[in-house]
Motif scaffolding. Structure first.
Motif, PDB file in Angstrom:
ATOM      1  N   HIS A 136      70.185 -19.663  28.926  1.00 51.19           N
ATOM      2  CA  HIS A 136      69.652 -19.815  30.159  1.00 51.19           C
ATOM      3  C   HIS A 136      70.006 -21.368  29.697  1.00 51.19           C
ATOM      4  O   HIS A 136      71.102 -21.843  29.803  1.00 51.19           O
ATOM      5  CB  HIS A 136      68.864 -19.629  30.800  1.00 51.19           C
ATOM      6  CG  HIS A 136      68.245 -20.218  32.361  1.00 51.19           C
ATOM      7  ND1 HIS A 136      68.893 -20.380  33.214  1.00 51.19           N
ATOM      8  CD2 HIS A 136      66.895 -20.650  32.681  1.00 51.19           C
ATOM      9  CE1 HIS A 136      68.270 -20.549  33.806  1.00 51.19           C
ATOM     10  NE2 HIS A 136      67.125 -20.871  33.719  1.00 51.19           N
ATOM     11  N   THR A 153      58.639 -19.687  17.380  1.00 47.33           N
ATOM     12  CA  THR A 153      58.134 -20.501  18.859  1.00 47.33           C
ATOM     13  C   THR A 153      56.706 -20.033  19.921  1.00 47.33           C
ATOM     14  O   THR A 153      56.356 -20.654  20.459  1.00 47.33           O
ATOM     15  CB  THR A 153      59.309 -20.553  18.948  1.00 47.33           C
ATOM     16  OG1 THR A 153      59.782 -20.031  19.733  1.00 47.33           O
ATOM     17  CG2 THR A 153      60.497 -21.118  18.757  1.00 47.33           C
ATOM     18  N   GLY A 154      57.069 -18.487  20.292  1.00 49.06           N
ATOM     19  CA  GLY A 154      55.700 -17.994  21.123  1.00 49.06           C
ATOM     20  C   GLY A 154      56.760 -17.639  21.978  1.00 49.06           C
ATOM     21  O   GLY A 154      55.721 -16.981  22.963  1.00 49.06           O
ATOM     22  N   ILE A 155      57.004 -18.076  22.502  1.00 50.38           N
ATOM     23  CA  ILE A 155      58.277 -17.908  23.256  1.00 50.38           C
ATOM     24  C   ILE A 155      58.611 -16.291  23.413  1.00 50.38           C
ATOM     25  O   ILE A 155      58.488 -15.495  23.150  1.00 50.38           O
ATOM     26  CB  ILE A 155      59.708 -17.870  23.315  1.00 50.38           C
ATOM     27  CG1 ILE A 155      59.699 -19.595  23.694  1.00 50.38           C
ATOM     28  CG2 ILE A 155      60.494 -16.897  24.601  1.00 50.38           C
ATOM     29  CD1 ILE A 155      60.682 -20.108  23.671  1.00 50.38           C
ATOM     30  N   THR A 156      57.456 -15.556  24.735  1.00 49.81           N
ATOM     31  CA  THR A 156      58.028 -14.107  24.988  1.00 49.81           C
ATOM     32  C   THR A 156      58.797 -13.795  25.689  1.00 49.81           C
ATOM     33  O   THR A 156      59.251 -12.439  25.987  1.00 49.81           O
ATOM     34  CB  THR A 156      56.735 -13.447  25.917  1.00 49.81           C
ATOM     35  OG1 THR A 156      55.475 -13.889  26.720  1.00 49.81           O
ATOM     36  CG2 THR A 156      55.439 -14.236  24.307  1.00 49.81           C
ATOM     37  N   GLU A 157      59.582 -14.676  27.198  1.00 51.01           N
ATOM     38  CA  GLU A 157      60.383 -14.241  27.729  1.00 51.01           C
ATOM     39  C   GLU A 157      61.522 -15.313  28.239  1.00 51.01           C
ATOM     40  O   GLU A 157      60.763 -17.179  28.212  1.00 51.01           O
ATOM     41  CB  GLU A 157      59.926 -13.399  29.043  1.00 51.01           C
ATOM     42  CG  GLU A 157      58.510 -14.923  30.093  1.00 51.01           C
ATOM     43  CD  GLU A 157      58.517 -14.615  31.008  1.00 51.01           C
ATOM     44  OE1 GLU A 157      58.210 -15.326  32.566  1.00 51.01           O
ATOM     45  OE2 GLU A 157      58.331 -13.629  31.520  1.00 51.01           O
ATOM     46  N   ILE A 158      62.745 -15.381  28.422  1.00 44.71           N
ATOM     47  CA  ILE A 158      63.314 -16.278  28.563  1.00 44.71           C
ATOM     48  C   ILE A 158      63.983 -16.624  30.424  1.00 44.71           C
ATOM     49  O   ILE A 158      64.475 -15.005  29.922  1.00 44.71           O
ATOM     50  CB  ILE A 158      64.897 -16.476  27.191  1.00 44.71           C
ATOM     51  CG1 ILE A 158      63.817 -16.400  26.418  1.00 44.71           C
ATOM     52  CG2 ILE A 158      66.042 -17.949  28.247  1.00 44.71           C
ATOM     53  CD1 ILE A 158      64.899 -16.672  25.870  1.00 44.71           C
ATOM     54  N   ASN A 159      63.294 -17.343  31.414  1.00 40.56           N
ATOM     55  CA  ASN A 159      63.877 -17.575  32.352  1.00 40.56           C
ATOM     56  C   ASN A 159      63.924 -15.705  32.898  1.00 40.56           C
ATOM     57  O   ASN A 159      64.534 -14.774  33.882  1.00 40.56           O
ATOM     58  CB  ASN A 159      65.741 -17.321  32.487  1.00 40.56           C
ATOM     59  CG  ASN A 159      66.133 -17.891  33.854  1.00 40.56           C
ATOM     60  OD1 ASN A 159      65.041 -18.829  34.654  1.00 40.56           O
ATOM     61  ND2 ASN A 159      66.505 -17.365  34.138  1.00 40.56           N
ATOM     62  N   ILE A 189      63.181 -16.641  18.492  1.00 41.32           N
ATOM     63  CA  ILE A 189      62.373 -17.059  19.030  1.00 41.32           C
ATOM     64  C   ILE A 189      60.750 -16.513  19.372  1.00 41.32           C
ATOM     65  O   ILE A 189      59.980 -17.534  19.438  1.00 41.32           O
ATOM     66  CB  ILE A 189      63.043 -15.987  20.026  1.00 41.32           C
ATOM     67  CG1 ILE A 189      64.621 -16.959  20.283  1.00 41.32           C
ATOM     68  CG2 ILE A 189      62.482 -15.884  21.825  1.00 41.32           C
ATOM     69  CD1 ILE A 189      65.318 -15.346  21.151  1.00 41.32           C
ATOM     70  N   ARG A 190      60.493 -15.519  18.666  1.00 44.40           N
ATOM     71  CA  ARG A 190      59.126 -15.453  18.939  1.00 44.40           C
ATOM     72  C   ARG A 190      58.199 -16.015  18.023  1.00 44.40           C
ATOM     73  O   ARG A 190      57.447 -16.024  18.094  1.00 44.40           O
ATOM     74  CB  ARG A 190      59.229 -13.987  18.214  1.00 44.40           C
ATOM     75  CG  ARG A 190      59.658 -12.812  18.916  1.00 44.40           C
ATOM     76  CD  ARG A 190      59.540 -10.809  17.887  1.00 44.40           C
ATOM     77  NE  ARG A 190      60.135 -10.284  18.998  1.00 44.40           N
ATOM     78  CZ  ARG A 190      60.377  -9.636  18.519  1.00 44.40           C
ATOM     79  NH1 ARG A 190      61.347  -9.543  17.608  1.00 44.40           N
ATOM     80  NH2 ARG A 190      61.776  -8.453  19.325  1.00 44.40           N
ATOM     81  N   LEU A 231      61.615 -10.758  25.659  1.00 38.44           N
ATOM     82  CA  LEU A 231      62.539 -10.176  24.930  1.00 38.44           C
ATOM     83  C   LEU A 231      62.387  -8.959  24.362  1.00 38.44           C
ATOM     84  O   LEU A 231      61.801  -8.457  24.693  1.00 38.44           O
ATOM     85  CB  LEU A 231      61.805 -11.276  23.700  1.00 38.44           C
ATOM     86  CG  LEU A 231      61.643 -12.121  23.627  1.00 38.44           C
ATOM     87  CD1 LEU A 231      61.036 -12.798  21.963  1.00 38.44           C
ATOM     88  CD2 LEU A 231      63.272 -13.314  23.803  1.00 38.44           C
ATOM     89  N   THR A 258      68.113 -22.151  26.984  1.00 40.07           N
ATOM     90  CA  THR A 258      68.017 -22.226  26.086  1.00 40.07           C
ATOM     91  C   THR A 258      68.629 -22.459  25.060  1.00 40.07           C
ATOM     92  O   THR A 258      69.418 -21.139  24.469  1.00 40.07           O
ATOM     93  CB  THR A 258      66.761 -21.183  25.403  1.00 40.07           C
ATOM     94  OG1 THR A 258      65.853 -21.235  26.718  1.00 40.07           O
ATOM     95  CG2 THR A 258      66.254 -21.000  24.215  1.00 40.07           C
TER      96      THR A 258
END
Length: 153
Positions: free
Chosen positions: A19, A47-53, A44-45, A57, A21
């Motif tokens: 997307h 950075t604290g991101i649990t989902e993208i668009n 990715i994890r 994950l 990112t």
């Protein structure tokens, strides 16, 4: 005069896109794609991101699919799976490579160079037959995006 030795740099910086990112990842040329996928998920994890668009994950690196552009000079032409279907010698000859091919094992075998752009996506459930140009959620920035946001201010 002896020929110049080629600079055999063992590190690559690969750009991974999903997307809007983009993740830059430093990899070894001979590092396995399985290891690279795990490093990508770990990054990715971190950075604290649990989902993208809206896509969560995956728990396993096996659920990450990598793709390369059909034309690296025109990203809008689409993407193709990096993994080439493998076959046994006993199977009917078709498009693909022999099992254990170096093409599916590392960036060096796949011919990726420093700064190469790869798309990634997550598979949910069973893996279907690999299609040539299935849906990849990659949004490339453009000059028009930048000017339209400046005009809105």
């Amino acid at each position: 005069m002896p020929p110049k030795a080629k600079n055999l740099q063992s590190d690559l910086t690969l750009r991974f896109k999903y997307h809007k990112t983009t993740i830059l990842l430093l990899c070894q040329q001979s590092q396995s794609f399985t290891s690279i996928k795990q490093d990508l998920l770990d990054s990715i994890r971190a950075t604290g991101i649990t989902e993208i668009n809206g896509t969560p994950l995956p728990s396993s690196a096996e659920d990450v699919i990598l793709g390369v552009p059909l034309d690296k000079n025109d990203i809008d032409k689409g993407w193709v799976n990096l993994e080439i279907p493998e076959f046994d010698e006993s199977e009917v000859k078709g498009k693909g490579v022999k099992k254990g091919s170096v093409l599916n094992q590392s960036p060096l075998g796949a011919g990726l160079k420093d700064g190469a752009l790869l798309a990634f996506k997550f598979q949910n459930g069973e893996r279907d037959e690999l299609e040539l140009n299935d849906d990849w959620d990659v949004v490339m920035p453009s000059f028009e995006d930048e000017t339209s946001t400046d005009q809105q201010k």
